[in-house]
Scaffold this motif. Structure first.
Motif, short mmCIF file in Angstrom:
data_model
loop_
_atom_site.label_atom_id
_atom_site.label_comp_id
_atom_site.label_asym_id
_atom_site.label_seq_id
_atom_site.Cartn_x
_atom_site.Cartn_y
_atom_site.Cartn_z
N GLY A 103 1.67 6.53 -2.44
CA GLY A 103 2.10 6.84 -1.09
C GLY A 103 2.18 5.57 -0.25
O GLY A 103 1.70 4.51 -0.65
N TYR A 162 3.59 9.19 6.89
CA TYR A 162 3.21 9.01 5.49
C TYR A 162 4.39 9.37 4.59
O TYR A 162 5.02 10.41 4.77
CB TYR A 162 1.98 9.87 5.16
N LYS A 204 1.88 4.28 3.98
CA LYS A 204 1.71 4.52 5.40
C LYS A 204 2.70 3.61 6.11
O LYS A 204 2.58 2.38 6.07
CB LYS A 204 0.28 4.24 5.85
#
Length: 368
Positions: free
Chosen positions: A24, A11, A26
């Motif tokens: 954010g 992450y 992934k």
């Protein structure tokens, strides 16, 4: 995933110096290479569209620019333009030129802030600090005109809210000259630096067709060689009455995106200098609008620092809008564009923050 080694999921952001704000990702890694990047928005969700539907027309001016702190002025201009279409009014010429000056100073300030971020991403912090110092003079200009440094509330439905200071013309030209001198230093220190070239050239390449299909606009699209700019393609305010060029690149990579933004600063300064000379200090700046709006629809499109922005307002009459819809400039950059690039190009985990910075997304505009 056939033929790949062991894949690792990590992450990245939102609490990371290389993440572009409140978002954010992934990431799926094959060794050092990023093979998949999935955006994770929602860290700053505020629901602006629904909030605006429950507030009065004048209260919404304050909301209209708050979903892109780095370049708020074109957003408040677009809201005002959409409501003016519902009222079917034309604003004074003075207000049109002042809105253009406002929008172009906002574009320059945004590009300078971007150069600070991308400079930090490649380890070149000294020119990044020069850029912030130049941006500071623009914020002071906004403060002298409106009393506010970041959110300015200058453009309102009907025209411009504040009277012009006596020294407006001289002050505007002085700031333009100061900024141009500093920008030339920043441009030379970044674009001419071997480290910057090595980190950006060939990274994140797009063709014009790919950029269009992925939904990119603004400098990301123009870096591919396509000279599409709403100020020229569909002129609004008085952009059709001033001279300026549309900078383009050819490689469509991170370096060309950077080069286009610096050249855009000089064109914005050109627009500011020409516009300020056409302002009549004795002419009106605003047409008063009633507090209630008639039934109708207003659509406004403007060219922001990150590309095309659109606002669509539906009025059924009364004190509040029935429906407000905002078009994100940054959504394609952080989703389709990034996903496409990492799926077909060798982007390492060290390249990823540089690639993000080259897109210059405004992440709060996803969580609108």
């Amino acid at each position: 995933m056939a033929g790949r080694g062991r894949l690792t999921e990590i992450y990245f952001g939102p609490q990371h110096p290389g993440a572009p704000g409140n978002i954010g990702f992934k990431l799926l890694l094959d060794g050092e290479r990023v093979v998949k990047a999935e955006a994770i928005p929602g860290f700053l969700h505020r629901g602006f569209e629904k909030m605006m539907e429950n507030r009065t027309w004048e209260m919404n001016v304050v909301l209209s620019y708050r979903f892109c702190v780095e370049d708020p002025d074109p957003l408040e201009i677009a809201y005002s333009m959409a409501l003016e279409k519902i009222h079917r009014v034309d604003i004074p010429e003075n207000a049109k030129y002042l809105r253009m000056i406002q929008a172009e100073f906002s574009r320059i300030a945004s590009h300078l802030f971007w150069s600070h971020f991308i400079g930090g991403s490649v380890g070149l912090r000294t020119p990044a600090y020069w850029a912030v110092a130049a941006r500071e003079e623009i914020l002071k200009w906004f403060a002298r005109l409106s009393g506010h440094r970041v959110y300015h509330n200058i453009s309102v439905p009907g025209g411009v809210r504040y009277p012009l200071p006596d020294s407006f013309v001289e002050d505007t030209l002085r700031v333009a000259d100061f900024v141009e001198e500093r920008v030339r230093d920043v441009e030379a220190a970044l674009l001419g630096n071997k480290v910057f070239k090595d980190r950006t050239k060939g990274l994140g390449k797009l063709t014009a067709r790919e950029a269009l299909e992925l939904g990119a606009t603004g400098p990301v699209l123009r870096a591919t060689g396509l000279p599409y700019d709403l100020r020229r393609a569909n002129p609004y305010l008085n952009y059709g009455k001033v001279g300026f060029d549309i900078p383009t690149g050819s490689a469509g990579d991170s370096y060309d995106r950077s080069m286009v933004r610096f050249r855009e600063i000089y064109e914005s300064l050109r627009i500011i200098r020409e516009s300020v000379k056409r302002i009549d200090p004795e002419a009106p700046l605003r047409v008063k609008l009633p507090l209630t709006a008639p039934p109708g629809e207003g659509v406004a499109r403007v060219e922001t620092a990150r590309g095309e922005y659109m606002i669509h307002i539906v009025s059924t009459g009364g004190r509040k809008p029935y429906r407000v819809r905002l078009r994100s400039m940054s959504m394609p950059l952080l989703t389709t564009v990034i996903e496409y690039i990492v799926s077909r190009e060798e982007v390492t985990i060290a390249d990823f923050p540089v690639l993000l910075a080259s897109m210059d997304p405004c992440t709060p505009d996803l969580d609108r």
